[in-house]
Enzyme design. Structure first.
Site, PDB file in Angstrom:
ATOM      1  CB  ILE A 217      -0.943  -0.012   1.226  1.00 47.14           C
ATOM      2  CG1 ILE A 217      -1.975  -1.145   1.114  1.00 47.14           C
ATOM      3  CG2 ILE A 217      -1.655   1.329   1.379  1.00 47.14           C
ATOM      4  CD1 ILE A 217      -2.867  -1.308   2.347  1.00 47.14           C
TER       5      ILE A 217
ATOM      6  N   GLY B  79      -6.586 -14.204  15.641  1.00 50.87           N
ATOM      7  CA  GLY B  79      -5.197 -14.389  15.204  1.00 50.87           C
ATOM      8  C   GLY B  79      -4.393 -13.108  15.181  1.00 50.87           C
TER       9      GLY B  79
ATOM     10  CE1 TYR C  13      -1.308  -5.184  10.951  1.00 51.62           C
ATOM     11  CE2 TYR C  13      -3.703  -5.289  11.094  1.00 51.62           C
ATOM     12  CZ  TYR C  13      -2.553  -4.914  10.418  1.00 51.62           C
ATOM     13  OH  TYR C  13      -2.656  -4.273   9.195  1.00 51.62           O
TER      14      TYR C  13
ATOM     15  N   GLY D  18      -9.591  -2.260   4.389  1.00 50.28           N
ATOM     16  CA  GLY D  18      -9.976  -3.646   4.607  1.00 50.28           C
ATOM     17  C   GLY D  18      -8.864  -4.548   4.087  1.00 50.28           C
ATOM     18  CE1 TYR D  19      -9.629  -8.722   6.685  1.00 50.56           C
ATOM     19  CE2 TYR D  19      -7.761 -10.110   6.075  1.00 50.56           C
ATOM     20  CZ  TYR D  19      -8.678  -9.666   7.017  1.00 50.56           C
ATOM     21  OH  TYR D  19      -8.626 -10.164   8.297  1.00 50.56           O
TER      22      TYR D  19
HETATM   23  N1  CAA Z   1     -11.653 -15.196   9.829  1.00 51.48           N
HETATM   24  C1  CAA Z   1     -12.420 -16.202  10.303  1.00 51.48           C
HETATM   25  N2  CAA Z   1     -11.912 -17.394  10.706  1.00 51.48           N
HETATM   26  C2  CAA Z   1     -10.586 -17.554  10.612  1.00 51.48           C
HETATM   27  C3  CAA Z   1      -9.734 -16.532  10.144  1.00 51.48           C
HETATM   28  C4  CAA Z   1     -10.325 -15.331   9.727  1.00 51.48           C
HETATM   29  N3  CAA Z   1      -9.596 -14.315   9.248  1.00 51.48           N
HETATM   30  N4  CAA Z   1      -8.461 -16.989  10.191  1.00 51.48           N
HETATM   31  C5  CAA Z   1      -8.517 -18.236  10.675  1.00 51.48           C
HETATM   32  N5  CAA Z   1      -9.778 -18.591  10.910  1.00 51.48           N
HETATM   33  C6  CAA Z   1     -10.252 -19.865  11.451  1.00 51.48           C
HETATM   34  C7  CAA Z   1      -9.638 -21.058  10.718  1.00 51.48           C
HETATM   35  O1  CAA Z   1     -10.347 -21.353   9.522  1.00 51.48           O
HETATM   36  C8  CAA Z   1      -9.758 -22.127  11.761  1.00 51.48           C
HETATM   37  O2  CAA Z   1     -11.112 -22.525  11.868  1.00 51.48           O
HETATM   38  P1  CAA Z   1     -11.510 -24.061  11.753  1.00 51.48           P
HETATM   39  O3  CAA Z   1     -10.758 -24.748  12.876  1.00 51.48           O
HETATM   40  O4  CAA Z   1     -13.009 -24.054  11.919  1.00 51.48           O
HETATM   41  O5  CAA Z   1     -11.052 -24.498  10.387  1.00 51.48           O
HETATM   42  C9  CAA Z   1      -9.434 -21.396  13.052  1.00 51.48           C
HETATM   43  O6  CAA Z   1      -9.745 -20.012  12.781  1.00 51.48           O
HETATM   44  C10 CAA Z   1      -7.972 -21.512  13.461  1.00 51.48           C
HETATM   45  O7  CAA Z   1      -7.165 -21.148  12.334  1.00 51.48           O
HETATM   46  P2  CAA Z   1      -5.953 -22.069  11.810  1.00 51.48           P
HETATM   47  O8  CAA Z   1      -6.348 -23.520  11.734  1.00 51.48           O
HETATM   48  O9  CAA Z   1      -5.420 -21.430  10.568  1.00 51.48           O
HETATM   49  O10 CAA Z   1      -4.938 -21.945  13.047  1.00 51.48           O
HETATM   50  P3  CAA Z   1      -3.405 -21.733  12.994  1.00 51.48           P
HETATM   51  O11 CAA Z   1      -2.948 -21.681  14.423  1.00 51.48           O
HETATM   52  O12 CAA Z   1      -2.753 -22.676  12.043  1.00 51.48           O
HETATM   53  O13 CAA Z   1      -3.240 -20.262  12.319  1.00 51.48           O
HETATM   54  C11 CAA Z   1      -3.621 -17.942  12.057  1.00 51.48           C
HETATM   55  C12 CAA Z   1      -3.862 -19.169  12.920  1.00 51.48           C
HETATM   56  C13 CAA Z   1      -2.119 -17.621  12.010  1.00 51.48           C
HETATM   57  C14 CAA Z   1      -4.365 -16.804  12.752  1.00 51.48           C
HETATM   58  C15 CAA Z   1      -4.107 -18.181  10.610  1.00 51.48           C
HETATM   59  O14 CAA Z   1      -5.394 -18.737  10.626  1.00 51.48           O
HETATM   60  C16 CAA Z   1      -4.193 -16.884   9.835  1.00 51.48           C
HETATM   61  O15 CAA Z   1      -3.185 -16.378   9.341  1.00 51.48           O
HETATM   62  N6  CAA Z   1      -5.410 -16.325   9.742  1.00 51.48           N
HETATM   63  C17 CAA Z   1      -5.633 -15.035   9.081  1.00 51.48           C
HETATM   64  C18 CAA Z   1      -5.682 -13.940  10.123  1.00 51.48           C
HETATM   65  C19 CAA Z   1      -5.957 -12.660   9.406  1.00 51.48           C
HETATM   66  O16 CAA Z   1      -7.074 -12.403   8.962  1.00 51.48           O
HETATM   67  N7  CAA Z   1      -4.926 -11.805   9.281  1.00 51.48           N
HETATM   68  C20 CAA Z   1      -5.041 -10.591   8.543  1.00 51.48           C
HETATM   69  C21 CAA Z   1      -3.774 -10.400   7.767  1.00 51.48           C
HETATM   70  S1  CAA Z   1      -3.912  -9.077   6.566  1.00 51.48           S
HETATM   71  C22 CAA Z   1      -3.744  -7.726   7.476  1.00 51.48           C
HETATM   72  O17 CAA Z   1      -3.457  -7.732   8.627  1.00 51.48           O
HETATM   73  C23 CAA Z   1      -3.958  -6.428   6.763  1.00 51.48           C
HETATM   74  C24 CAA Z   1      -5.121  -5.744   7.304  1.00 51.48           C
HETATM   75  O18 CAA Z   1      -4.956  -4.735   7.995  1.00 51.48           O
HETATM   76  C25 CAA Z   1      -6.497  -6.214   6.994  1.00 51.48           C
END
Ligand code: CAA
Length: 242
Positions: free
Chosen positions: A14, A143, A147, A178-179
């Protein structure tokens, strides 16, 4: 003379789009980066925008870095606090390093970058501070306890500092993307992105970096002089907040 804009984390994602959009809008732009020399060199070659390497978590480095930008380009009129990192993990696995790294960069970085140039803006009677927060600071995100806390903190910083800047014609605003399609979002597991995140976005797609950059150009402009202490949400309808 063109106004001078400094964009932290301005060589990638960005931040890169913001640097380029400000340049296209006629500003003199400088971009900082933390460590990726290779990407910064490509950015410099592509855009002609000067880059400066320093760590926003270190106050003294910010003081020295800002002084070197101002020596080269003149006083900074517009600061875009964009530098940010993620260390996503569930809270039960979160270590002090996961917490401290994110708070130091995403929240303390705002203090470290803004405080050294605040007095100059006050003296000159003009300034624009634009903080790139996040939807996840507004709504919280599984997660991302670290942040989300830092990004929510940016909103408090914005609203408080806006009140101090108002009498000196300095506006302070936040944008909550957002994303957005950047490396940060590409790091999310594909299954999570497809099954959990995209279905939550009413417009059905990720945002583009240029769509956030346009918000910055507007908030930097004279036209936006009435807007201060505000949060501009740009998230495809994923979350509604003022
Ligand atoms: N929304 C809803 N559910 C989510 C989720 C999300 N964003 N991320 C993970 N989950 C769910 C998974 O699907 C999983 O559910 P189930 O057990 O029902 O399948 C549960 O939460 C646990 O997730 P993981 O199995 O992936 O667990 P993990 O320990 O291996 O990893 C994690 C956890 C590192 C948080 C990984 O899930 C992840 O990276 N999630 C994305 C988190 C996210 O949205 N980060 C935003 C990054 S972009 C950003 O930050 C820019 C911005 O400003 C928007």
């Amino acid at each position: 003379m063109a106004r001078v804009a400094l964009v932290s984390g301005g060589t990638r994602g960005i931040g890169k789009a913001i640097s380029v959009a400000l340049q296209e809008a006629g500003y003199t732009v400088a971009a900082t980066y933390a460590g990726n020399d290779e990407k910064a060199a490509v950015f410099r070659a592509e855009t002609g925008i000067p880059t400066f390497r320093w760590d926003v978590t270190k106050y003294d480095a910010c003081v020295a870095g800002i002084a070197s930008v101002e020596a080269e380009l003149g006083p900074i009129d517009i600061l875009v606090n964009n530098a940010g990192i993620t260390r996503d993990t569930m809270f039960h696995k979160m270590t002090p390093d996961h917490w401290n790294d994110v708070i130091a960069t995403n929240l303390s970085g705002l203090f470290n970058m803004t405080q050294p140039l605040w007095s100059g803006m006050r003296e000159r009677g003009f300034g624009r501070i634009i903080n790139i927060s996040s939807i996840n600071g507004q709504k919280g995100q599984l997660g991302q306890v670290n942040y989300s806390a830092a990004k929510a903190g940016e909103l408090g910083f914005t609203k408080a500092l806006a009140q101090e800047g108002a009498a000196k014609n300095i506006t302070v605003n936040a944008i909550c993307p957002g994303y957005i399609a950047t490396e940060m979002v590409e790091a999310i597991p594909e299954k999570v992105l497809q099954e959990k995140i995209l279905p939550q976005i009413p417009i059905g797609r990720l945002g583009k970096p240029s769509e956030i950059a346009r918000c910055v150009v507007f908030l930097a402009s004279d036209d936006a002089g009435l807007i201060t202490g505000s949060t501009l949400s740009a998230n495809g309808g994923q979350f509604f907040a003022g």
